[in-house]
Design an enzyme around this catalytic site. Structure first.
Site, PDB file in Angstrom:
ATOM      1  N   ARG A  21     -11.339-100.186  87.393  1.00  0.00           N
ATOM      2  CA  ARG A  21     -10.400 -99.572  86.447  1.00  0.00           C
ATOM      3  C   ARG A  21     -11.151 -99.179  85.156  1.00  0.00           C
ATOM      4  O   ARG A  21     -11.461 -98.022  84.924  1.00  0.00           O
ATOM      5  CB  ARG A  21      -9.254-100.562  86.148  1.00  0.00           C
ATOM      6  CG  ARG A  21      -8.016 -99.925  85.540  1.00  0.00           C
ATOM      7  CD  ARG A  21      -8.121 -99.597  84.058  1.00  0.00           C
ATOM      8  NE  ARG A  21      -8.428-100.755  83.231  1.00  0.00           N
ATOM      9  CZ  ARG A  21      -8.686-100.688  81.941  1.00  0.00           C
ATOM     10  NH1 ARG A  21      -8.689 -99.529  81.317  1.00  0.00           N
ATOM     11  NH2 ARG A  21      -9.001-101.780  81.258  1.00  0.00           N
ATOM     12  N   ASP A  22     -11.481-100.178  84.336  1.00  0.00           N
ATOM     13  CA  ASP A  22     -12.120 -99.899  83.046  1.00  0.00           C
ATOM     14  C   ASP A  22     -13.470 -99.206  83.244  1.00  0.00           C
ATOM     15  O   ASP A  22     -13.848 -98.311  82.488  1.00  0.00           O
ATOM     16  CB  ASP A  22     -12.315-101.234  82.303  1.00  0.00           C
ATOM     17  CG  ASP A  22     -12.525-101.050  80.812  1.00  0.00           C
ATOM     18  OD1 ASP A  22     -12.630 -99.901  80.353  1.00  0.00           O
ATOM     19  OD2 ASP A  22     -12.594-102.067  80.107  1.00  0.00           O
ATOM     20  N   HIS A 213     -12.918-110.109  76.763  1.00  0.00           N
ATOM     21  CA  HIS A 213     -13.303-108.828  77.362  1.00  0.00           C
ATOM     22  C   HIS A 213     -14.193-108.091  76.360  1.00  0.00           C
ATOM     23  O   HIS A 213     -13.709-107.510  75.398  1.00  0.00           O
ATOM     24  CB  HIS A 213     -12.015-108.036  77.641  1.00  0.00           C
ATOM     25  CG  HIS A 213     -12.212-106.645  78.161  1.00  0.00           C
ATOM     26  ND1 HIS A 213     -11.838-106.262  79.427  1.00  0.00           N
ATOM     27  CD2 HIS A 213     -12.749-105.536  77.604  1.00  0.00           C
ATOM     28  CE1 HIS A 213     -12.120-104.977  79.609  1.00  0.00           C
ATOM     29  NE2 HIS A 213     -12.682-104.510  78.508  1.00  0.00           N
ATOM     30  N   HIS A 215     -17.338-105.407  75.201  1.00  0.00           N
ATOM     31  CA  HIS A 215     -18.158-104.231  75.485  1.00  0.00           C
ATOM     32  C   HIS A 215     -19.522-104.458  74.841  1.00  0.00           C
ATOM     33  O   HIS A 215     -19.620-105.151  73.830  1.00  0.00           O
ATOM     34  CB  HIS A 215     -17.489-102.960  74.964  1.00  0.00           C
ATOM     35  CG  HIS A 215     -16.382-102.479  75.854  1.00  0.00           C
ATOM     36  ND1 HIS A 215     -16.358-101.228  76.418  1.00  0.00           N
ATOM     37  CD2 HIS A 215     -15.283-103.116  76.325  1.00  0.00           C
ATOM     38  CE1 HIS A 215     -15.282-101.106  77.177  1.00  0.00           C
ATOM     39  NE2 HIS A 215     -14.602-102.228  77.143  1.00  0.00           N
ATOM     40  N   CYS A 246     -14.086 -96.526  76.567  1.00  0.00           N
ATOM     41  CA  CYS A 246     -12.713 -96.055  76.381  1.00  0.00           C
ATOM     42  C   CYS A 246     -12.721 -94.574  76.035  1.00  0.00           C
ATOM     43  O   CYS A 246     -13.408 -94.152  75.114  1.00  0.00           O
ATOM     44  CB  CYS A 246     -12.055 -96.866  75.269  1.00  0.00           C
ATOM     45  SG  CYS A 246     -10.409 -96.319  74.849  1.00  0.00           S
ATOM     46  N   ASN A 255     -18.595-101.791  79.328  1.00  0.00           N
ATOM     47  CA  ASN A 255     -18.272-103.214  79.348  1.00  0.00           C
ATOM     48  C   ASN A 255     -19.553-104.014  79.523  1.00  0.00           C
ATOM     49  O   ASN A 255     -20.577-103.487  79.955  1.00  0.00           O
ATOM     50  CB  ASN A 255     -17.370-103.507  80.552  1.00  0.00           C
ATOM     51  CG  ASN A 255     -16.018-102.840  80.444  1.00  0.00           C
ATOM     52  OD1 ASN A 255     -15.099-103.379  79.844  1.00  0.00           O
ATOM     53  ND2 ASN A 255     -15.911-101.649  81.008  1.00  0.00           N
TER      54      ASN A 255
END
Ligand code: ZN
Length: 318
Positions: A21-22, A213, A215, A246, A255
């Site tokens: 996803r990310d 989470h 980055h 993002c 990430n």
């Protein structure tokens, strides 16, 4: 595991793979649905306990994830892996429930301007909208997890008061969410900020499980993980190969990398239940599909004690 012994009290960590996803949501080249399914199946097979598999956002907003329903239908479910999916609103929640996701993840930002830019809502409007999502999820028997983006700073506002993060976490707890993640959308976290935010949320919302989470925008993603371990946090999110960034954040980079994170944890004597060699293999196979080099380092260097034939390397003095 090294012979040097543990340096924090955490013995076991739950790693969430957010690559599907990310990691890939902002990639220009569409990753074919079959490849997405294949990568998720391989992650499950490698022992990953939680995967952020896709996102039920508008296909117009994120065309890369327009195949969310098909991906969920195609993967081989395992009772050992929670398949979570991002959901922006009630419509997304209905689609996610139809696709029988194991967990719904809602998201908002701790700063007003990032939230407006990202989801076109004020912080309070987002919280209000989540009540409806929570009801849909509750009726379908699906647990809800809430992410808080810009938890450590906002590219448009700078510092984000810790109280903003704690207030949102508290609202999540009041809505019956099972957990929350501190999103470091723009790589603004530092070890002292990690310590302060983890402690503040633990006090404001003690029933929520906490997930970090990060980055790696400024190169200290794994240092922030170590700060989290020292605070007793045992859940982290990362993306294969260090993919991600993002689309709504200027110059956001990826990430933290799952294989690099696993390498760190395993070398610290912390169990994850994940086969790191399989993760390295997945990252190496994802790279050509995306068509550009990935920032992951262990996928290039291999593990510390991997041996190399002596005639394979040139030696030089210095
Ligand atoms: Zn992320």
């Amino acid at each position: 595991m090294t012979d040097a012994g543990p340096i924090t009290a955490v013995r076991k960590v739950e790693v969430t793979e957010v690559g599907p996803r990310d990691g890939i949501q902002a990639e220009a080249a569409f990753v074919p649905t079959q490849r997405k399914i294949e990568f998720i199946n391989r992650l499950i097979e490698a022992g990953v306990p939680r995967i952020e598999a896709t996102s039920f956002v508008s296909p117009r907003a994120v065309p890369q994830l327009a195949d969310a329903g098909e991906v969920m239908k195609g993967v081989k479910r395992s009772k050992n892996t929670v398949l979570a999916a991002l959901v922006p609103n009630a419509r997304g929640a209905i689609r996610a429930a139809e696709a029988e996701v194991d967990q719904i993840v809602v998201f908002m930002s701790a700063s007003e301007s990032h939230n407006l830019k990202n989801v076109n809502c004020t912080v309070d409007q987002s919280l209000k909208a989540f009540e409806e999502v929570a009801k849909i999820a509750h009726d379908a028997g699906i647990p809800v997890h809430g992410a808080i983006a810009t938890s450590f700073g906002c590219p448009f506002e700078g510092s984000v008061p810790v109280e903003n993060v704690a207030r949102i976490a508290r609202a999540y707890q009041d809505m019956g969410f099972v957990g929350m993640s501190f999103g470091d959308t723009t790589g603004m976290a530092t070890p002292p900020l990690v310590r302060d935010r983890v402690r503040a949320v633990r006090e404001a919302a003690p029933k929520l499980s906490q997930v970090l989470h990060f980055h790696n925008t400024r190169g200290i993603g794994l240092a922030n993980v170590v700060a989290g371990l020292h605070e007793g946090v045992d859940r982290y999110e990362a993306a294969f190969g260090g993919t991600g960034g993002c689309p709504f954040v200027p110059k956001a980079t990826g990430n933290i990398c799952t294989e690099d994170l696993l390498y760190l944890l395993h070398e610290m004597g912390i169990e994850t239940g994940i086969d790191i060699r399989k993760l390295i293999g997945i990252a190496r196979d994802v790279e050509p599909v995306l068509g550009h080099p990935l920032p992951g380092q262990v996928m290039k260097a291999g593990l510390r004690l991997d041996l190399h034939p002596m005639d394979s390397v040139r030696t030089a003095v210095g």
